[in-house]
Design a protein around this motif. Structure first.
Motif, PDB file in Angstrom:
ATOM      1  N   MET A   1       0.850  -1.181   0.000  1.00  0.00           N
ATOM      2  CA  MET A   1       0.000   0.000   0.000  1.00  0.00           C
ATOM      3  C   MET A   1       0.890   1.236   0.000  1.00  0.00           C
ATOM      4  SD  MET A   1      -3.011  -1.188   2.621  1.00  0.00           S
ATOM      5  CE  MET A   1      -4.186   0.018   2.031  1.00  0.00           C
ATOM      6  N   HIS A   2       0.415   2.290  -0.649  1.00  0.00           N
ATOM      7  CA  HIS A   2       1.195   3.524  -0.759  1.00  0.00           C
ATOM      8  C   HIS A   2       0.284   4.731  -0.567  1.00  0.00           C
ATOM      9  CE1 HIS A   2       4.721   1.373  -2.364  1.00  0.00           C
ATOM     10  NE2 HIS A   2       3.835   0.626  -2.988  1.00  0.00           N
ATOM     11  N   ASN A   3       0.826   5.735   0.096  1.00  0.00           N
ATOM     12  CA  ASN A   3       0.095   6.979   0.313  1.00  0.00           C
ATOM     13  C   ASN A   3       0.624   8.034  -0.654  1.00  0.00           C
ATOM     14  OD1 ASN A   3      -1.234   9.248   1.224  1.00  0.00           O
ATOM     15  ND2 ASN A   3      -0.773   8.890   3.388  1.00  0.00           N
ATOM     16  N   LEU A   4      -0.181   8.429  -1.643  1.00  0.00           N
ATOM     17  CA  LEU A   4       0.243   9.404  -2.648  1.00  0.00           C
ATOM     18  C   LEU A   4       0.245  10.837  -2.116  1.00  0.00           C
ATOM     19  CD1 LEU A   4      -1.731   8.007  -5.721  1.00  0.00           C
ATOM     20  CD2 LEU A   4       0.684   7.654  -5.169  1.00  0.00           C
ATOM     21  N   ARG A   5      -0.446  11.057  -1.015  1.00  0.00           N
ATOM     22  CA  ARG A   5      -0.537  12.386  -0.401  1.00  0.00           C
ATOM     23  C   ARG A   5      -0.924  13.467  -1.413  1.00  0.00           C
ATOM     24  NH1 ARG A   5       3.866  14.475   1.750  1.00  0.00           N
ATOM     25  NH2 ARG A   5       5.414  13.038   0.915  1.00  0.00           N
ATOM     26  N   ALA A   6      -1.940  13.171  -2.205  1.00  0.00           N
ATOM     27  CA  ALA A   6      -2.423  14.137  -3.197  1.00  0.00           C
ATOM     28  C   ALA A   6      -2.947  15.407  -2.545  1.00  0.00           C
ATOM     29  CB  ALA A   6      -3.509  13.505  -4.061  1.00  0.00           C
ATOM     30  N   GLU A   7      -3.291  15.338  -1.265  1.00  0.00           N
ATOM     31  CA  GLU A   7      -3.790  16.527  -0.568  1.00  0.00           C
ATOM     32  C   GLU A   7      -2.742  17.635  -0.460  1.00  0.00           C
ATOM     33  OE1 GLU A   7      -2.165  13.691   2.582  1.00  0.00           O
ATOM     34  OE2 GLU A   7      -3.383  13.548   0.751  1.00  0.00           O
ATOM     35  N   ARG A   8      -1.493  17.336  -0.833  1.00  0.00           N
ATOM     36  CA  ARG A   8      -0.459  18.386  -0.905  1.00  0.00           C
ATOM     37  C   ARG A   8      -0.830  19.467  -1.908  1.00  0.00           C
ATOM     38  NH1 ARG A   8       4.167  15.664  -3.449  1.00  0.00           N
ATOM     39  NH2 ARG A   8       2.624  14.081  -4.069  1.00  0.00           N
ATOM     40  N   PHE A   9      -1.682  19.101  -2.883  1.00  0.00           N
ATOM     41  CA  PHE A   9      -1.948  19.976  -4.020  1.00  0.00           C
ATOM     42  C   PHE A   9      -3.229  20.804  -3.880  1.00  0.00           C
ATOM     43  CE2 PHE A   9       0.770  16.614  -5.568  1.00  0.00           C
ATOM     44  CZ  PHE A   9       1.626  17.246  -6.456  1.00  0.00           C
ATOM     45  N   TYR A  10      -4.019  20.546  -2.842  1.00  0.00           N
ATOM     46  CA  TYR A  10      -5.296  21.270  -2.768  1.00  0.00           C
ATOM     47  C   TYR A  10      -5.729  21.509  -1.323  1.00  0.00           C
ATOM     48  CZ  TYR A  10      -7.300  16.553  -2.127  1.00  0.00           C
ATOM     49  OH  TYR A  10      -7.585  15.287  -1.688  1.00  0.00           O
ATOM     50  N   LYS A  11      -6.581  22.495  -1.187  1.00  0.00           N
ATOM     51  CA  LYS A  11      -7.169  22.811   0.112  1.00  0.00           C
ATOM     52  C   LYS A  11      -8.433  21.978   0.291  1.00  0.00           C
ATOM     53  CE  LYS A  11      -5.468  27.545  -0.384  1.00  0.00           C
ATOM     54  NZ  LYS A  11      -5.840  28.961  -0.617  1.00  0.00           N
ATOM     55  N   GLU A  12      -8.633  21.501   1.492  1.00  0.00           N
ATOM     56  CA  GLU A  12      -9.799  20.674   1.789  1.00  0.00           C
ATOM     57  C   GLU A  12     -11.085  21.420   1.438  1.00  0.00           C
ATOM     58  OE1 GLU A  12     -11.351  19.367   5.965  1.00  0.00           O
ATOM     59  OE2 GLU A  12      -9.750  17.970   5.383  1.00  0.00           O
ATOM     60  N   ARG A  13     -12.006  20.692   0.813  1.00  0.00           N
ATOM     61  CA  ARG A  13     -13.273  21.300   0.427  1.00  0.00           C
ATOM     62  C   ARG A  13     -14.366  20.257   0.351  1.00  0.00           C
ATOM     63  NH1 ARG A  13     -12.621  23.402  -5.683  1.00  0.00           N
ATOM     64  NH2 ARG A  13     -10.902  24.544  -4.695  1.00  0.00           N
ATOM     65  N   MET A  14     -15.608  20.716   0.410  1.00  0.00           N
ATOM     66  CA  MET A  14     -16.763  19.830   0.270  1.00  0.00           C
ATOM     67  C   MET A  14     -17.222  19.831  -1.177  1.00  0.00           C
ATOM     68  SD  MET A  14     -18.704  17.779   2.069  1.00  0.00           S
ATOM     69  CE  MET A  14     -18.804  18.327   3.782  1.00  0.00           C
ATOM     70  N   ILE A  15     -17.413  18.639  -1.744  1.00  0.00           N
ATOM     71  CA  ILE A  15     -17.848  18.492  -3.134  1.00  0.00           C
ATOM     72  C   ILE A  15     -19.063  17.577  -3.178  1.00  0.00           C
ATOM     73  CG2 ILE A  15     -17.171  17.820  -5.474  1.00  0.00           C
ATOM     74  CD1 ILE A  15     -14.236  18.110  -4.579  1.00  0.00           C
ATOM     75  N   ASN A  16     -20.230  18.144  -3.327  1.00  0.00           N
ATOM     76  CA  ASN A  16     -21.473  17.360  -3.442  1.00  0.00           C
ATOM     77  C   ASN A  16     -21.611  16.305  -2.349  1.00  0.00           C
ATOM     78  OD1 ASN A  16     -21.939  18.869  -5.711  1.00  0.00           O
ATOM     79  ND2 ASN A  16     -22.121  17.152  -7.122  1.00  0.00           N
ATOM     80  N   GLY A  17     -21.369  16.714  -1.128  1.00  0.00           N
ATOM     81  CA  GLY A  17     -21.515  15.798  -0.007  1.00  0.00           C
ATOM     82  C   GLY A  17     -20.278  15.002   0.335  1.00  0.00           C
ATOM     83  N   ARG A  18     -19.225  15.104  -0.477  1.00  0.00           N
ATOM     84  CA  ARG A  18     -17.965  14.372  -0.246  1.00  0.00           C
ATOM     85  C   ARG A  18     -16.887  15.374   0.131  1.00  0.00           C
ATOM     86  NH1 ARG A  18     -13.368  12.135   0.546  1.00  0.00           N
ATOM     87  NH2 ARG A  18     -12.552  10.498  -0.823  1.00  0.00           N
ATOM     88  N   LYS A  19     -16.241  15.175   1.262  1.00  0.00           N
ATOM     89  CA  LYS A  19     -15.172  16.071   1.673  1.00  0.00           C
ATOM     90  C   LYS A  19     -13.871  15.631   1.019  1.00  0.00           C
ATOM     91  CE  LYS A  19     -15.087  18.460   5.335  1.00  0.00           C
ATOM     92  NZ  LYS A  19     -15.063  18.978   6.730  1.00  0.00           N
ATOM     93  N   ALA A  20     -13.303  16.499   0.203  1.00  0.00           N
ATOM     94  CA  ALA A  20     -12.016  16.216  -0.432  1.00  0.00           C
ATOM     95  C   ALA A  20     -10.919  16.469   0.588  1.00  0.00           C
ATOM     96  CB  ALA A  20     -11.830  17.102  -1.661  1.00  0.00           C
ATOM     97  N   SER A  21     -10.353  15.406   1.092  1.00  0.00           N
ATOM     98  CA  SER A  21      -9.298  15.503   2.105  1.00  0.00           C
ATOM     99  C   SER A  21      -8.295  14.388   1.845  1.00  0.00           C
ATOM    100  CB  SER A  21      -9.904  15.391   3.502  1.00  0.00           C
ATOM    101  OG  SER A  21     -10.615  14.177   3.641  1.00  0.00           O
ATOM    102  N   ALA A  22      -7.478  14.076   2.810  1.00  0.00           N
ATOM    103  CA  ALA A  22      -6.449  13.050   2.618  1.00  0.00           C
ATOM    104  C   ALA A  22      -7.079  11.675   2.425  1.00  0.00           C
ATOM    105  CB  ALA A  22      -5.517  13.038   3.823  1.00  0.00           C
TER     106      ALA A  22
END
Length: 453
Positions: free
Chosen positions: A375-396
């Motif tokens: 398993m690997h953690n890509l840590r894509a959250e480095r590129f964006y600020k946390e936000r809510m998208i249609n009921g889904r929280k874009a986070s780590a």
């Protein structure tokens, strides 16, 4: 006052009970009718919200690649489908640091986590071809009255997918072009499988109660339902891109949309579940029945009809059949999983070199099956600020299993939550996440190589 005779008292009590039962049954029916009416009224609002999001994120047009097809001939879609912020190019974006992309809010919308078609509601949702064929064969209707599947059919795996067996590679597609269901599995496989394997397949195509498809009054099917089978999502042991939300993350806004993975190559895998890291396919099979079918809620499972499989026989038989599901033929690969230089094109050979070198792909996707079983953690959250998208929280997202890339052109869309529509999208995504600085020719060659797998 004289008491009534015992027989008369019993009849009166029985009458009251029957009346109360009628009232209660009526109340449940009325409650269900009200639920259907409310959710059907809400359905267009949520459908429009989600389709607006998809159009903002992606080019969903039907643009097949010339001369590239899946195992049974369905055209493979080509081109980057994720839309860029206005005025931005992929080269400009790749030249920026993760911190700069985050600060300027330039992370492409299609690279954020993709929500479920109605994320607040969640639950299993099936593509229309699967619904239609299952109903035709078995008279079991997998339609939900509250929502529909979201992605266009040309961006999904071919249906029905072929089945290749490790034990009988000489037979080619043993499904004979049919969707394998409870209606036809025995006829198709009785001369190919041993009795244990055949029983395992029977269980894989047998419907069992599930959160949205069951006989209770809070189901999402119009009629009381037998349930869903393993092969409703993993159609023919592959995938039809049916989706759901994971059962083991809370609160709901953090739950991932599920990309249904192919079961091809289960025999070479050591981890199961995109994040669960279950150690055997038996563990995963039992987990699905006891927990994932009911959103990880044991109380709901008991109320709706959980099917407790017997580990020593039923689960074992199901796992034994799954372990027979092979990857599709890859005629340009050697027995070591590398390109045959006499069969491959110049572009494919360059792509293999990039895959094993500058692209860093081989760090996780090692031949011959193109997985490291880690398993690997890509840590894509480095590129964006946390936000809510249609009921889904874009986070780590956290660590994700390395899925095998063998047969990858047969399995769109990509990533653990379906957020990437094409292989070109995946190359652009990893070019940013791994900070590779690939040029346009290198990207094209990398896609060409992955199509040979």
């Amino acid at each position: 006052m004289k008491s009534r005779p015992r027989t008369q008292r019993i009849l009166i009590t029985l009458g009251i009970t029957l009346c109360l039962g009628t009232v209660l049954i009526g109340a449940v029916k009325d409650d269900f009718d009200s639920l259907v009416k409310r959710l059907q009224q809400e359905k267009p609002t949520y459908a429009k919200r989600h389709q607006t999001l998809l159009v903002e994120r992606y080019d969903l047009s039907d643009r097949p690649a010339t001369g590239v097809a899946m195992s049974r001939g369905k055209p493979v879609q080509e081109g980057v489908r994720v839309k860029l912020p206005q005025g931005m190019t992929w080269d400009k974006l790749a030249a920026m640091s993760p911190e700069e992309i985050k600060e300027k809010n330039l992370w492409p919308a299609g690279f954020y986590p993709l929500p479920h078609p109605h994320h607040e509601a969640g639950g299993m949702v099936f593509p229309q071809p699967l619904i239609d064929e299952t109903k035709r064969q078995t008279n079991r209707d997998l339609t939900r009255f509250d929502l529909d599947f979201d992605l266009p059919q040309h961006l999904l795996p071919e249906f029905p997918a072929p089945i290749f067996l490790t034990t009988r590679p000489d037979l080619g597609d043993v499904s004979q072009g049919q969707l394998v269901t409870l209606d036809n599995f025995n006829e198709l496989f009785k001369e190919v499988l041993n009795p244990k394997q055949l029983e395992g397949l029977r269980l894989l195509v047998t419907p069992f109660p599930q959160a949205q498809f069951n006989a209770t009054a809070d189901r999402r099917s119009l009629r009381p339902h037998q349930g869903v089978s393993c092969f409703d999502c993993h159609a023919n042991g592959h995938t039809n891109a049916a989706t759901h939300t994971v059962g083991d993350i809370r609160p709901n806004e953090h739950r991932h949309r599920i990309d249904t993975p192919s079961l091809r190559g289960v025999n070479i895998q050591q981890l199961f579940g995109s994040q669960r890291a279950l150690k055997t396919v038996e563990d995963f099979t039992e987990f699905e029945q006891r927990a994932a079918y009911f959103d990880g809620d044991p109380e709901q499972a008991q109320r709706k009809g959980v099917n407790i499989l017997e580990r020593g026989s039923q689960v074992h038989f199901m796992a034994e059949f799954q372990a027979l599901l092979d990857f599709p033929p890859a005629p340009k690969l050697t027995i070591l999983g590398e390109l045959n230089t006499e069969k491959a094109t110049a572009s494919e050979l360059r792509g293999e070199a990039i895959f094993s070198g500058k692209g860093l792909c081989v760090s996780c996707h090692t031949p011959p099956y193109y997985t490291d079983n880690l398993m690997h953690n890509l840590r894509a959250e480095r590129f964006y600020k946390e936000r809510m998208i249609n009921g889904r929280k874009a986070s780590a997202d956290g660590p994700i299993k390395t899925f095998p890339l063998r047969g990858i052109k047969d399995s769109p869309p990509y990533l653990h939550d379906d957020r990437l529509m094409t292989l070109e999208d995946t190359v652009e995504f990893f070019n940013l996440v791994l900070e590779l600085k690939l040029n346009e020719q290198e990207k094209q060659d990398l896609v060409a190589f992955m199509r040979t797998l």
